[in-house]
Design a protein around this motif. Sequence first.
Motif, mmCIF file in Angstrom:
data_model
loop_
_atom_site.group_PDB
_atom_site.id
_atom_site.type_symbol
_atom_site.label_atom_id
_atom_site.label_comp_id
_atom_site.label_asym_id
_atom_site.label_seq_id
_atom_site.Cartn_x
_atom_site.Cartn_y
_atom_site.Cartn_z
ATOM 1 N N UNK A 127 -4.804 -7.827 -12.332
ATOM 2 C CA UNK A 127 -4.317 -7.279 -13.609
ATOM 3 C C UNK A 127 -5.053 -6.030 -14.079
ATOM 4 N N UNK A 128 -6.331 -5.917 -13.792
ATOM 5 C CA UNK A 128 -7.096 -4.729 -14.228
ATOM 6 C C UNK A 128 -7.894 -4.154 -13.058
ATOM 7 N N UNK A 129 -7.212 -3.748 -11.989
ATOM 8 C CA UNK A 129 -7.927 -3.300 -10.789
ATOM 9 C C UNK A 129 -8.789 -2.063 -11.007
ATOM 10 N N UNK A 130 -8.484 -1.288 -12.078
ATOM 11 C CA UNK A 130 -9.297 -0.098 -12.324
ATOM 12 C C UNK A 130 -10.767 -0.449 -12.565
ATOM 13 N N UNK A 131 -11.030 -1.710 -12.970
ATOM 14 C CA UNK A 131 -12.414 -2.123 -13.207
ATOM 15 C C UNK A 131 -13.219 -2.208 -11.909
ATOM 16 N N UNK A 132 -12.537 -2.291 -10.791
ATOM 17 C CA UNK A 132 -13.248 -2.366 -9.515
ATOM 18 C C UNK A 132 -14.112 -1.130 -9.281
ATOM 19 N N UNK A 133 -13.641 0.024 -9.751
ATOM 20 C CA UNK A 133 -14.380 1.261 -9.511
ATOM 21 C C UNK A 133 -15.653 1.352 -10.350
ATOM 22 N N UNK A 134 -15.876 0.363 -11.245
ATOM 23 C CA UNK A 134 -17.141 0.322 -11.985
ATOM 24 C C UNK A 134 -18.307 0.030 -11.048
ATOM 25 N N UNK A 135 -18.001 -0.570 -9.889
ATOM 26 C CA UNK A 135 -19.048 -0.959 -8.954
ATOM 27 C C UNK A 135 -19.358 0.188 -7.999
ATOM 28 N N UNK A 136 -20.622 0.354 -7.700
ATOM 29 C CA UNK A 136 -21.059 1.393 -6.780
ATOM 30 C C UNK A 136 -20.517 1.105 -5.368
ATOM 31 N N UNK A 137 -19.915 2.106 -4.757
ATOM 32 C CA UNK A 137 -19.385 1.948 -3.404
ATOM 33 C C UNK A 137 -17.902 1.661 -3.360
ATOM 34 N N UNK A 138 -17.286 1.386 -4.508
ATOM 35 C CA UNK A 138 -15.838 1.156 -4.554
ATOM 36 C C UNK A 138 -15.192 2.332 -5.263
ATOM 37 N N UNK A 139 -14.600 3.213 -4.465
ATOM 38 C CA UNK A 139 -13.896 4.358 -5.019
ATOM 39 C C UNK A 139 -12.409 4.103 -5.064
ATOM 40 N N UNK A 140 -11.635 5.104 -5.426
ATOM 41 C CA UNK A 140 -10.181 4.937 -5.522
ATOM 42 C C UNK A 140 -9.536 4.455 -4.221
ATOM 43 N N UNK A 141 -10.035 4.963 -3.070
ATOM 44 C CA UNK A 141 -9.433 4.593 -1.790
ATOM 45 C C UNK A 141 -9.646 3.113 -1.489
ATOM 46 N N UNK A 142 -10.903 2.624 -1.628
ATOM 47 C CA UNK A 142 -11.168 1.211 -1.347
ATOM 48 C C UNK A 142 -10.481 0.318 -2.381
ATOM 49 N N UNK A 143 -10.438 0.770 -3.634
ATOM 50 C CA UNK A 143 -9.753 -0.018 -4.665
ATOM 51 C C UNK A 143 -8.279 -0.206 -4.298
ATOM 52 N N UNK A 144 -7.639 0.890 -3.885
ATOM 53 C CA UNK A 144 -6.224 0.809 -3.502
ATOM 54 C C UNK A 144 -6.040 -0.124 -2.311
ATOM 55 N N UNK A 145 -6.975 -0.075 -1.366
ATOM 56 C CA UNK A 145 -6.894 -0.935 -0.189
ATOM 57 C C UNK A 145 -7.003 -2.402 -0.575
ATOM 58 N N UNK A 146 -7.946 -2.716 -1.473
ATOM 59 C CA UNK A 146 -8.151 -4.100 -1.909
ATOM 60 C C UNK A 146 -6.927 -4.606 -2.667
ATOM 61 N N UNK A 147 -6.415 -3.780 -3.582
ATOM 62 C CA UNK A 147 -5.257 -4.189 -4.394
ATOM 63 C C UNK A 147 -4.039 -4.425 -3.503
ATOM 64 N N UNK A 148 -3.816 -3.507 -2.538
ATOM 65 C CA UNK A 148 -2.667 -3.651 -1.639
ATOM 66 C C UNK A 148 -2.811 -4.897 -0.770
ATOM 67 N N UNK A 149 -4.021 -5.127 -0.257
ATOM 68 C CA UNK A 149 -4.249 -6.301 0.591
ATOM 69 C C UNK A 149 -4.057 -7.583 -0.192
ATOM 70 N N UNK A 150 -4.520 -7.598 -1.453
ATOM 71 C CA UNK A 150 -4.375 -8.790 -2.286
ATOM 72 C C UNK A 150 -2.894 -9.091 -2.548
ATOM 73 N N UNK A 151 -2.136 -8.049 -2.891
ATOM 74 C CA UNK A 151 -0.712 -8.241 -3.162
ATOM 75 C C UNK A 151 0.024 -8.688 -1.906
ATOM 76 N N UNK A 152 -0.332 -8.069 -0.778
ATOM 77 C CA UNK A 152 0.341 -8.405 0.470
ATOM 78 C C UNK A 152 0.067 -9.839 0.881
ATOM 79 N N UNK A 153 -1.190 -10.269 0.768
ATOM 80 C CA UNK A 153 -1.509 -11.630 1.201
ATOM 81 C C UNK A 153 -0.814 -12.662 0.321
ATOM 82 N N UNK A 154 -0.601 -12.344 -0.966
ATOM 83 C CA UNK A 154 0.111 -13.286 -1.834
ATOM 84 C C UNK A 154 1.559 -13.455 -1.372
#
Length: 739
Positions: A127-154
Amino acid sequence: MYVMATPPGNNPLEWLTGSVERVTFHSEETGFCVLRVKARDRRHLVTVVGNAAVVTPGEYVLGEGQWVTDRSYGLQFQAAHLQVLLPTSLEGIEKYLSSTLVKGIGQHFAKKLVDAFGEEVFEVIETTPERLTELHGIGPKRKAQVVAAWAEQKVIRHIMVFLHTHGVGTARAVRIYKTYGDQAIDRVRENPYRLALEIRGIGFQTADALAQRLGIPHDAVIRAQAGIRHVLQDYASHGHCGMAQAALIETATTMLEMPSATIEHAMELELEAENVIADVVEGKPCLFLTPLYRAEVSVASRLHRLMEGPVPWGRLDPNQLIPLVEKQTERILSSSQREAVARVLTTKVTVMTGGPGVGKTTIVTSILNALEAKRLRVVLCAPTGRAAKRLSEATGMTAKTIHRALAFDSKAQGFIHGPTNPLAADFVVVDETSMVDITLMHQLLRAIPDQAAVLMVGDVDQLPSVGPGAVLSDIIASGRVPTVRLTEIFRQAVASQIIVNAHRINQGQMPQTPEDPQAVSDFYIIPAETPEEIEEELLRVVTKRIPERFGLHPTRDVQVLSPMNRGSLGVRALNVALQEVLNPNATPRVTRFDSTYAPGDKVIQTVNNYDKDIYNGDIGHVAQVDAEEGVVTVDFEGRWVMYELGELDEVALAYTTTVHKSQGSEYPAVVIPLSTQHYAMLERNLFYTGVTRGKQLVVIIGQPRALGLAVRTVRSLRRLTNLSARLKQQAGGIGTKTG
């Protein structure tokens, strides 16, 4: 999600809950699983056996079943019902996120996410994936990858459970999702038979079972239509382009257990929809799958069109040109080779055929040298990467696979070169034409400009293409395309027992070996009687005798060729045996689709994958296994290709391959096991093809009786095609010249 299993006995059922610590075994096809679970109220991990469409370490299971003591494995909980839930403990969440199910996270970021968001991490991702980028090492590219993978696996999980609860194995769920996206379940409910027609790896029986569970009547016309196309596709998988209408009705009626009237009605609907096309072959009414019919018509039409007009290099006098080429190359051509060169130089479309050692490569090289001054645009191509590489090495010019020459556009899902964007070519040379099927030949010929000349080179006595059609033999049989058949074996080739014996086999004669067993040769026959003896000797030859005596590497240089896939001496069994001795300790390892892969394993691509630009028959070696990302990387002669775990059904172990898969390739050493258990595949052209794959060494291991059968047996099972007749209907043409 509940998946039913057979209750273990009549004792009262109990409940068990706990977190999955390890998935010891899970069948993607049946859902059967063996789990190590950290159960409530128990100090040690317990074994849980049951069925689940998908299960991942870190998840919770809720099982209903009973405790039993297995003789081999001890106490275990056998679940009649098994429900899998997302984890709720921080430890379980971390383990779940670090699994290969959610790509892009891994152990390091899983810990960071859990430390930052705790039990709310799933909600944050969703619901609030933009919060992922608050963590060091998670930029827009990795955030998009995580969100897409999460949606796909569901979505995939939902599809897997849907299929599994309807009795379908779940190994193809990812491919179904990629084909249909979020609409997958709706599409399947609407017409489950589309799975057999549109999803590789799902057969008619699987789709039919799903249809029955979804309530589609046994006598539904939609079932009959799908059955008709399935029968035709199955026939095409054995090389045929069409099928006699009477045989099709009889086969479909028996298979579907439906009245012939219903089958005939379904056939009319398929004809109206142009899914199939009626034709007459040798006076018999036949049906063709539409793409195969159109491919045959196109090949005949294009060959006729290409034969028209003058050669693109203008009029040449071979009698003057050939001596100049001989002087330039310092190679004197025989009279038959001179005739072949002259024929090609004066004809716009030519076929050249002959066995090993008859000088096909010498002729191609001489022709290219003769035309060098004309500064023509030359395209050299072959069906496989290995064949293209050999052509390039022989001519000193760039050669490509046919697929790469045509250039596939993944966005348009088609080849870039075609009628509206032809190849930039004045002269096209196609090597190993015997293994080009009708569909690929159609794609190639439609991309060759009308003014270009074409030379098709191949050995018509080898096995026909793996795909449908008998293109080379049909073209020659038509008598409409100028053909040179080379039969003279040259002096330098006679020194090779491989070449001599290949021609003996092709003439129905037994191969010969040195009388002195200690003599050095390039062709050996090692007698062995039982399958066990054959396997034992084969392993010794591959791992010790060949490397020690000839200095060849057992994996890179030696290729085992088996006539069949099944049986103790088939491809599958021998691959496992060779993997155990040639690559026993490599890690990490992954197991998918009943095969295990580790770095160093020899693998073969089994289907064309245009997106990856890798094709059926390409051989490589596993370079990396990234269990965290769920990716296996294969090195195909310098090209690294990445496979997700769900795509590993596109490759297979290749310590052993079938003779069919070896077409177009040459190997330093070839080892062929022969046993009467291969009876159905013991035939001359298959054995001949296998022997001609060996460049420096051929070793036959097996029963003398099986060897005799392989040499003597000529099965006259002609493929049902109509290309030869279509070519004969075209005007003009020149006959065959033998040299």
